[in-house]
Design a protein around this motif. Structure first.
Motif, mmCIF file in Angstrom:
data_model
loop_
_atom_site.group_PDB
_atom_site.id
_atom_site.type_symbol
_atom_site.label_atom_id
_atom_site.label_comp_id
_atom_site.label_asym_id
_atom_site.label_seq_id
_atom_site.Cartn_x
_atom_site.Cartn_y
_atom_site.Cartn_z
ATOM 1 N N ALA A 1 0.836 -1.205 0.000
ATOM 2 C CA ALA A 1 0.000 0.000 0.000
ATOM 3 C C ALA A 1 0.872 1.257 0.000
ATOM 4 C CB ALA A 1 -0.914 0.002 1.220
ATOM 5 N N GLU A 2 0.648 2.110 -0.987
ATOM 6 C CA GLU A 2 1.308 3.409 -1.088
ATOM 7 C C GLU A 2 0.275 4.449 -1.486
ATOM 8 O OE1 GLU A 2 5.114 3.639 -3.186
ATOM 9 O OE2 GLU A 2 4.978 1.469 -3.464
ATOM 10 N N LEU A 3 0.531 5.701 -1.112
ATOM 11 C CA LEU A 3 -0.432 6.763 -1.383
ATOM 12 C C LEU A 3 0.132 7.888 -2.245
ATOM 13 C CD1 LEU A 3 -2.105 7.035 2.150
ATOM 14 C CD2 LEU A 3 -2.929 5.798 0.141
ATOM 15 N N SER A 4 1.302 7.675 -2.831
ATOM 16 C CA SER A 4 1.858 8.695 -3.710
ATOM 17 C C SER A 4 1.076 8.734 -5.010
ATOM 18 C CB SER A 4 3.327 8.395 -4.013
ATOM 19 O OG SER A 4 3.452 7.197 -4.767
ATOM 20 N N GLY B 1 -18.031 -6.116 11.175
ATOM 21 C CA GLY B 1 -16.792 -5.417 10.864
ATOM 22 C C GLY B 1 -16.348 -4.529 12.006
ATOM 23 N N TRP B 2 -17.285 -3.782 12.600
ATOM 24 C CA TRP B 2 -16.978 -2.893 13.725
ATOM 25 C C TRP B 2 -16.446 -3.684 14.912
ATOM 26 C CZ3 TRP B 2 -19.299 -2.867 18.604
ATOM 27 C CH2 TRP B 2 -18.965 -1.772 19.427
ATOM 28 N N LEU B 3 -16.963 -4.900 15.107
ATOM 29 C CA LEU B 3 -16.581 -5.711 16.260
ATOM 30 C C LEU B 3 -15.242 -6.415 16.054
ATOM 31 C CD1 LEU B 3 -17.696 -6.738 19.029
ATOM 32 C CD2 LEU B 3 -18.591 -8.714 17.778
ATOM 33 N N ILE B 4 -15.005 -6.928 14.840
ATOM 34 C CA ILE B 4 -13.854 -7.807 14.604
ATOM 35 C C ILE B 4 -12.636 -7.067 14.058
ATOM 36 C CG2 ILE B 4 -13.047 -9.804 13.273
ATOM 37 C CD1 ILE B 4 -15.984 -10.778 13.257
ATOM 38 N N LEU B 5 -12.840 -6.187 13.074
ATOM 39 C CA LEU B 5 -11.707 -5.602 12.357
ATOM 40 C C LEU B 5 -10.771 -4.765 13.232
ATOM 41 C CD1 LEU B 5 -13.418 -4.739 8.964
ATOM 42 C CD2 LEU B 5 -11.813 -6.597 9.458
ATOM 43 N N PRO B 6 -11.268 -3.950 14.173
ATOM 44 C CA PRO B 6 -10.326 -3.204 15.023
ATOM 45 C C PRO B 6 -9.420 -4.135 15.826
ATOM 46 C CG PRO B 6 -12.525 -2.297 15.211
ATOM 47 C CD PRO B 6 -12.665 -3.582 14.459
ATOM 48 N N PHE B 7 -10.005 -5.206 16.357
ATOM 49 C CA PHE B 7 -9.209 -6.163 17.125
ATOM 50 C C PHE B 7 -8.127 -6.788 16.255
ATOM 51 C CE2 PHE B 7 -8.434 -10.476 18.727
ATOM 52 C CZ PHE B 7 -8.055 -10.194 20.032
ATOM 53 N N GLN C 1 0.031 -1.333 10.372
ATOM 54 C CA GLN C 1 1.293 -0.724 9.968
ATOM 55 C C GLN C 1 1.685 -1.087 8.541
ATOM 56 O OE1 GLN C 1 3.892 -2.152 13.075
ATOM 57 N NE2 GLN C 1 3.212 -0.587 14.530
ATOM 58 N N ASN C 2 0.974 -2.034 7.926
ATOM 59 C CA ASN C 2 1.204 -2.345 6.513
ATOM 60 C C ASN C 2 0.647 -1.261 5.607
ATOM 61 O OD1 ASN C 2 2.433 -4.775 7.162
ATOM 62 N ND2 ASN C 2 0.530 -5.941 7.053
ATOM 63 N N TRP C 3 -0.158 -0.375 6.161
ATOM 64 C CA TRP C 3 -0.672 0.779 5.429
ATOM 65 C C TRP C 3 0.079 2.026 5.880
ATOM 66 C CZ3 TRP C 3 -3.376 -3.548 6.109
ATOM 67 C CH2 TRP C 3 -4.207 -3.985 5.065
ATOM 68 N N PRO C 4 0.271 3.002 4.993
ATOM 69 C CA PRO C 4 1.026 4.202 5.365
ATOM 70 C C PRO C 4 0.377 4.946 6.534
ATOM 71 C CG PRO C 4 0.681 4.099 2.988
ATOM 72 C CD PRO C 4 -0.169 3.029 3.592
ATOM 73 N N TRP D 1 -3.319 -10.988 1.037
ATOM 74 C CA TRP D 1 -2.138 -11.175 1.881
ATOM 75 C C TRP D 1 -1.037 -10.202 1.480
ATOM 76 C CZ3 TRP D 1 -0.821 -14.079 6.158
ATOM 77 C CH2 TRP D 1 0.549 -14.139 6.463
ATOM 78 N N GLU D 2 -0.723 -10.140 0.186
ATOM 79 C CA GLU D 2 0.324 -9.213 -0.243
ATOM 80 C C GLU D 2 -0.101 -7.767 -0.004
ATOM 81 O OE1 GLU D 2 3.151 -7.913 -4.034
ATOM 82 O OE2 GLU D 2 1.794 -9.628 -4.250
ATOM 83 N N LEU D 3 -1.392 -7.501 -0.124
ATOM 84 C CA LEU D 3 -1.886 -6.138 0.081
ATOM 85 C C LEU D 3 -1.688 -5.688 1.520
ATOM 86 C CD1 LEU D 3 -3.346 -3.863 -1.532
ATOM 87 C CD2 LEU D 3 -5.496 -4.804 -0.635
ATOM 88 N N GLY D 4 -1.640 -6.636 2.464
ATOM 89 C CA GLY D 4 -1.397 -6.245 3.851
ATOM 90 C C GLY D 4 -2.188 -6.999 4.892
ATOM 91 N N TYR D 5 -3.140 -7.839 4.457
ATOM 92 C CA TYR D 5 -3.961 -8.583 5.416
ATOM 93 C C TYR D 5 -3.210 -9.840 5.850
ATOM 94 C CZ TYR D 5 -7.845 -5.556 4.033
ATOM 95 O OH TYR D 5 -8.660 -4.470 3.785
ATOM 96 N N GLN D 6 -2.212 -9.648 6.684
ATOM 97 C CA GLN D 6 -1.301 -10.729 7.042
ATOM 98 C C GLN D 6 -1.530 -11.182 8.481
ATOM 99 O OE1 GLN D 6 2.615 -9.314 5.850
ATOM 100 N NE2 GLN D 6 1.922 -8.940 3.753
ATOM 101 N N SER D 7 -0.491 -11.729 9.136
ATOM 102 C CA SER D 7 -0.636 -12.288 10.469
ATOM 103 C C SER D 7 -1.728 -13.362 10.438
ATOM 104 C CB SER D 7 -0.960 -11.180 11.480
ATOM 105 O OG SER D 7 -1.017 -11.686 12.796
ATOM 106 N N TRP D 8 -2.743 -13.250 11.274
ATOM 107 C CA TRP D 8 -3.830 -14.235 11.248
ATOM 108 C C TRP D 8 -4.985 -13.761 10.372
ATOM 109 C CZ3 TRP D 8 -8.295 -12.388 13.738
ATOM 110 C CH2 TRP D 8 -8.122 -11.352 14.661
ATOM 111 N N GLY D 9 -4.698 -12.847 9.465
ATOM 112 C CA GLY D 9 -5.707 -12.312 8.565
ATOM 113 C C GLY D 9 -6.465 -13.352 7.754
ATOM 114 N N PRO D 10 -5.798 -14.416 7.245
ATOM 115 C CA PRO D 10 -6.555 -15.411 6.467
ATOM 116 C C PRO D 10 -7.725 -16.027 7.215
ATOM 117 C CG PRO D 10 -4.223 -15.665 6.045
ATOM 118 C CD PRO D 10 -4.338 -14.632 7.150
ATOM 119 N N LEU D 11 -7.693 -16.018 8.546
ATOM 120 C CA LEU D 11 -8.845 -16.519 9.299
ATOM 121 C C LEU D 11 -10.082 -15.658 9.054
ATOM 122 C CD1 LEU D 11 -7.211 -17.451 12.729
ATOM 123 C CD2 LEU D 11 -7.810 -18.971 10.837
ATOM 124 N N LEU D 12 -9.851 -14.417 8.626
ATOM 125 C CA LEU D 12 -10.956 -13.531 8.271
ATOM 126 C C LEU D 12 -11.175 -13.481 6.766
ATOM 127 C CD1 LEU D 12 -10.171 -10.465 10.601
ATOM 128 C CD2 LEU D 12 -11.742 -12.363 11.032
#
Length: 281
Positions: A84-87, A143-149, A158-161, A217-228
């Motif tokens: 993820a980049e924002l330039s 989403g409100w309940l799970i994604l922040p956690f 931190q995978n996002w700028p 995954w490459e975009l940034g949804y890593q760690s235990w992200g695949p469970l979601l």
């Protein structure tokens, strides 16, 4: 004017078709999950060769042309880093490459193959049911309940700028929603639609989820992200099969992405303070 999703065109198929399909879709794990481009390309080629052989044997029909479209899309995506980049340059690069990954298979299918397997049914002429409206509420709450956690406790935000200035936050909003929209155009309306032509829905859904989750995954949804992301990819495919509506699955996706956007901003800045169950990063 309305557009209905036609049932996948009838073609001759055979269980052996799973072999090349698994090879082509699993190449995404190498291309995006592990970022191993040469082995990923090699797996794509092997998968297409096997598809050609089973088509030639008469067991399947048009498997090679359809898997080739999926392979072309993956190959186009793999030409850039998905970090993820924002330039300005990064956003233009994403727009051009990801746009081409949808447009090229569509144009080949429509004008070279002269088929209408890849479709984008924005309007189906059907009213949404009460269940569909309630599902949108459920999606937002989940989403409100799970994604922040997930984002904050795993540190994947931190995978996002880091975004603190208004223009950075605006760019993040545009980027998150643009990629979310593209996800449905490619993974559901292209990959899933092509696979459904040859396989039962549950098999096609599992195959598209491999590509979808590898990209995320490459975009940034890593760690235990695949469970979601694995359940999300499967539910999106199944929802599209039930509703036959790109508009509906896109709204579901963008509701999730609205929460993702807010979580990333919150993790970096401590606001908007709408996630009391998880402290900012």
């Amino acid at each position: 004017m309305t557009a209905a999703v036609a049932a996948p065109s009838e073609v001759r198929t055979h269980p052996i078709a799973l072999v090349p399909a698994v090879l082509v879709c699993s190449a995404a794990v190498l291309l995006f999950g592990f970022q191993l481009r040469p082995p990923g390309y090699a797996m794509l080629v092997v998968g297409l060769v096997v598809a050609w052989l089973v088509d030639r044997s008469g067991r399947t029909e048009r498997l090679l042309p359809d898997l080739a479209l999926i392979a072309i899309g993956q190959a186009i995506i793999s030409t850039i880093s998905l970090e993820a980049e924002l330039s300005n340059e990064a956003m233009v690069r994403f727009a051009v490459v990801l746009g081409a990954a949808v447009a090229v298979p569509f144009l080949i299918s429509r004008f070279l193959y002269r088929e209408r397997v890849i479709r984008f049914p924005w309007r189906t002429g059907r009213r949404w049911t009460r269940t569909q409206w309630l599902y949108l509420i459920f999606v937002t709450f989940a989403g409100w309940l799970i994604l922040p956690f997930y984002f904050i406790t795993s540190g994947v935000y931190q995978n996002w700028p880091t975004v603190t200035e208004p223009n950075e936050i605006a760019r993040l909003f545009v980027g998150v929603n643009a990629v979310g929209t593209w996800d449905e155009l490619f993974f559901i309306c292209t990959v899933f639609a092509l696979l459904r032509r040859h396989f039962p829905t549950w098999q096609a859904n599992l195959l598209q989820a491999i590509v979808f989750v590898s990209f995320l995954w490459e975009l940034g949804y890593q760690s235990w992200g695949p469970l979601l992301t694995v359940p999300f990819a499967l539910i999106q495919g199944y929802t599209f099969k039930l509703t036959k509506s790109l508009t509906y699955v896109l709204i579901v996706h963008l509701l999730f992405d609205a929460v993702v956007f807010c979580v990333i901003v919150y993790a970096h800045n401590g606001w908007p303070a709408i996630f009391p169950l998880v402290p900012a990063g």
